[in-house]
Write an enzyme that holds these catalytic residues in place. Sequence first.
Site, PDB file in Angstrom:
ATOM      1  N   ALA A 522      -2.082   6.450  -3.677  1.00 25.74           N
ATOM      2  CA  ALA A 522      -2.986   7.602  -3.624  1.00 25.74           C
ATOM      3  C   ALA A 522      -4.104   7.462  -4.641  1.00 25.74           C
ATOM      4  O   ALA A 522      -5.274   7.679  -4.319  1.00 25.74           O
ATOM      5  CB  ALA A 522      -2.196   8.886  -3.863  1.00 25.74           C
ATOM      6  N   ILE A 626      -2.796  17.082  -8.078  1.00 22.77           N
ATOM      7  CA  ILE A 626      -2.087  16.912  -6.815  1.00 22.77           C
ATOM      8  C   ILE A 626      -3.124  16.986  -5.705  1.00 22.77           C
ATOM      9  O   ILE A 626      -3.874  17.958  -5.595  1.00 22.77           O
ATOM     10  CB  ILE A 626      -1.022  18.013  -6.656  1.00 22.77           C
ATOM     11  CG1 ILE A 626       0.010  17.924  -7.783  1.00 22.77           C
ATOM     12  CG2 ILE A 626      -0.362  17.924  -5.278  1.00 22.77           C
ATOM     13  CD1 ILE A 626       0.735  16.594  -7.904  1.00 22.77           C
ATOM     14  N   LEU A 627      -3.182  15.929  -4.878  1.00 28.72           N
ATOM     15  CA  LEU A 627      -4.230  15.844  -3.867  1.00 28.72           C
ATOM     16  C   LEU A 627      -3.904  16.702  -2.649  1.00 28.72           C
ATOM     17  O   LEU A 627      -4.792  17.222  -1.985  1.00 28.72           O
ATOM     18  CB  LEU A 627      -4.433  14.386  -3.447  1.00 28.72           C
ATOM     19  CG  LEU A 627      -4.820  13.468  -4.624  1.00 28.72           C
ATOM     20  CD1 LEU A 627      -4.736  12.007  -4.208  1.00 28.72           C
ATOM     21  CD2 LEU A 627      -6.226  13.803  -5.129  1.00 28.72           C
ATOM     22  N   GLU A 702       7.171   8.170  -6.263  1.00 28.23           N
ATOM     23  CA  GLU A 702       8.499   7.768  -6.710  1.00 28.23           C
ATOM     24  C   GLU A 702       9.022   8.607  -7.862  1.00 28.23           C
ATOM     25  O   GLU A 702      10.149   8.417  -8.304  1.00 28.23           O
ATOM     26  CB  GLU A 702       8.468   6.301  -7.156  1.00 28.23           C
ATOM     27  CG  GLU A 702       8.140   5.328  -6.039  1.00 28.23           C
ATOM     28  CD  GLU A 702       7.608   4.006  -6.575  1.00 28.23           C
ATOM     29  OE1 GLU A 702       6.637   4.035  -7.365  1.00 28.23           O
ATOM     30  OE2 GLU A 702       8.160   2.963  -6.211  1.00 28.23           O
TER      31      GLU A 702
END
Lengths: 740, 327
Positions: A522, A626-627, A702
Amino acid sequence: MDDQTVFKMDEPVGETRLDTAAQGLIGKPLDRFEGPLKVSGRAPYAYENLAGDPDVAFGYLVLSGTGAGTIRSVDTSAAEKAPGVLAVIHDDNGPRASADPNDQRPAAIKGEVVHFGQPICVVVAETYEQARDAARLVKVDVETKEGQYDLLANRDRAHKAQNGAMQAEVTKGDFDTAYANAEVTLDVTYTTPSQSHSAMEPHAATAKWDGDELTIFGCYQLVSTNVGQLAKTLGIPKSKVRMLNPYIGGGFGGKLGIGPESVFAAIAARQLGRPVKIALTRQQVYQATSRRSDTIQRLRLGTTRDGRITALAHDTITSNSPGDEFFEPTGISTVFLYAGENRQITHKLAELNLLLSSSMRAPGEAVGMLALENAMDEMAEKLGLDPIEFRRRNEPEVDPQDGKPFSSRSLVQCMEEGAKRFDWANRPKAPASRREGEWLIGMGMAAASRKNLLQQSSAAISLSSDGRCVVSTDMTDIGTGTYTILQQIAAEILGLPREQVIVKLGDSDLPQAPGSGGSWGANSAGSSVFVAAEGVVAKIAEKLGVKPDEVTMKDGTAIAHNKQTPLAEILKGETITVTGTFKPGRTFKDTHQASYGAHFCEVAVNAVTGETRVRRLLTVAAAGRILNEKTATSQCYGGQIFGIGSALTEELVVDTRTGLLVNHDLAEYHVPVNADVPQLEVVLLPERDRIASPLAGKGIGELAICGVGAAVTNAVYNACGVRVRDYPMTLDKILPGLPA
Amino acid sequence: MKSFAYERASDPKAAAAIASRAHARFIAGGTNLLDLMKIQVETPETLVDITRLPLKEIAEADGGLSIGALVTNSDLAADERVRRDYEVLSRALLAGASGQLRNKATTGGNFLQRTRCSYFYETNARCNKREPGSGCDAMNGFNRILAILGTSDKCIASHPSDMAVAMRALDAEVETLKSDGSTRRLTLPELYRLPGDTPERDTNLEAGELITAVRLPKPLGGTHIYRKVRDRASYAFALVSVAAVIGVENGRMETIRLAFGGIGTMPWRDARVEEALIGEAPSAALFAKAADILLTEAKGHGENDFKIPLMRRVLPAVLREATGVAA
């Protein structure tokens, strides 16, 4: 017109268009736009390409039925005579397992059997069933030799690992002396078993040659790396391989390296002059691709009476097959998670005749933090400290190994927020002190940390006059939401409704990205889209005669100097194309970067049977911006579920007499099912890390698996007072410690 | 997969006749057979599709129930009469497999599913059940889910069914139709075989013999319990299980039916256990004694040793739950 723009992250970024969010898309919990295609069967996966093409032939791998030896002969005569069989191809250059992503190519068979289930040859027939049946007729004559299949039995033969994903040995100060002098000490050894990624989509490939050019429809996480590995194995230039991986049914690291299915499909297709498909069976995925290594981990903690760590050692032994040097970086989080002047983190590798061990979701942390976070729990109890307080007392100001500042670190905030939400204060203080009928109730917590990895990445953006935008990169989406977050970033910066942004991924002809792995996707690919989109904005600003930072992009228009101009008017039929390249720079080298979190778990352990049921699981995570709240949360759910499996059920069982991976299907390799997973809760703390990337984000894919299993097993101990140090904590290990 | 002939039977007699040919198998739900065919543990030359036969009714018969062999596990578990009068059966069915599998799996097929021993499924391993005389790799291998009772030195494979354990507790009988047109009724101990020297034969059914129905005797009343202990909460075979029907009158256990899964090479029942309990007042000491009797001949093989202490705890817990007597 194709412009190039490069951004190297040498300085922290200031406020960006993602902060002003004029379009209001970034961070929003948007659905994955390709989701409907997948759930309705319209997204073609690797094996589904060339569907119905009568020219396609089907391959089936023959795997070794012994664990170690030299191949004397492969008798293909009976198989060749079987109905429908086109060829039986025994190529010594063929892979004996998947490739490690760090290797140039998968290790070749070279006349040897190094593990049970190793690919030997491929049978190709007109139908899949014919190939599968004929595969049984291939007679592989192996001069067997004594294999080594048992890590515990080989612990003394382990050697110092070669430096890989991290240094094999990381030391500071004088551990031995500090440990000897410590007021309170703990010396415990944990073991974790081999695990399998068990992605939903089995490894599959469809190979087609056009002259000397190969098209491979695959399922791989790292397009550019995998193209190189395939080309190298086949002995052809990389430019002759086109890989198409638009849809991938899960990876978890199991598809980081090129797999035997692709190599054998390509070899067979070349020999036959026909397209060839190979899909591994579930049993073959377990035996012939890769696994996560089993581990033996000795943790020693020395502290002062008031719980300050003075000595910390994490000595680990993992396994790999002969000649494969990857080691599970088990101690990777131990290097930086807690303070302590005297430190020793070591990795040894034992050569075993088992399947390649390679990366699986959060290689290192996922199993290393099971041991570390159990040990922290054990030590907290010894010290009479709340586990959170013990961790707080050992919160380092800077990276305790090399003194670098943290780019951002919200571990303490995550623990505090979690404690509040989980009602941690009311946990059972003493083990086995809370009971509801047959069930013993306990609570546990653990810290989470995952190193932030960042890679160079490129993406192209084309914006046409009608406001349609195409984002192209060879980045992959393995089910994580990459398509959607790249769409969000481009749409946010260019001020477009999301529907107007088309994202093309997984095609080796497109600009090169690092692929999906290590939670870097990301931020790396996203930053390249950011850079390309800013390049497009700069072009628009130029046309408007203003500076880029004077332009606000919104709803298909550019606003500057109180004037709102539609894109069509600015572009006048022209299409702007910019390729953006993002490169990690000095900020990556000068700081220590990681994402952090805290897990809280409540379990019930049955006092009669020792069965454990997870009742509540909360993860509080801080990973920068946070996208997409939904896809990020889903990643955390996935990590939590992985953690439940690691803690309680998952074990790739080795028959240590033969090397057979015994439980090689989803009926007996126990990943958690819905009934094992309670209502999960994930809280994403607001954080901006402007040092980590232009997006101000860090890796999250992860993070949630890191430590979560330890929160589960710490809760098991709190529930029933039985401390098991051999994962997974199946009921037979708990049973002997339960009261009669 | 080997090529095979496929025939759809028009009536049960035709089905039995076709299936009496060499290497023929009936197929209904196929939830186990197809898996085994893919890995060529089963290589039938003929598949006789019985799914359209009229064996899908649950009817009242002789004060009990007659359950057609093709009633799915889902339908049987949901049947109102089964839920009311044979609750242990409904509970056992719902403890097994997954919703998708239960929708396909049939009553007859459930009885005849093969063991889940890993070595039976791995054709590179030795297995006397799959390949008579080849040996048994389970014996000192990964035998976590395998049997501790009814084993032989040739085979320790456990029977995986949950349904059959409840059926055994309920004294169910299967009705069969042979290829010559004759019928018979078999109790479960008559249907199933212990492995002995011939572990390749799971049952005493003859070639072509078709299970057409299952008969349940009159309801027993009492408290019904199916307790299944497993490695995960669903979609896992029993490590141990207990099917219990227990009636207490005037402080004494006047009805006792106990059958066991996960521990035996067939759905297990031990008359000595029930004899020890029948007519007695429930007590912790008696429950412990019952478990001791059950496990007298139990023999672990390493990985499955834990089943002995586990069952020693689970059976008394079931009896406590059924009788309301605390330990």
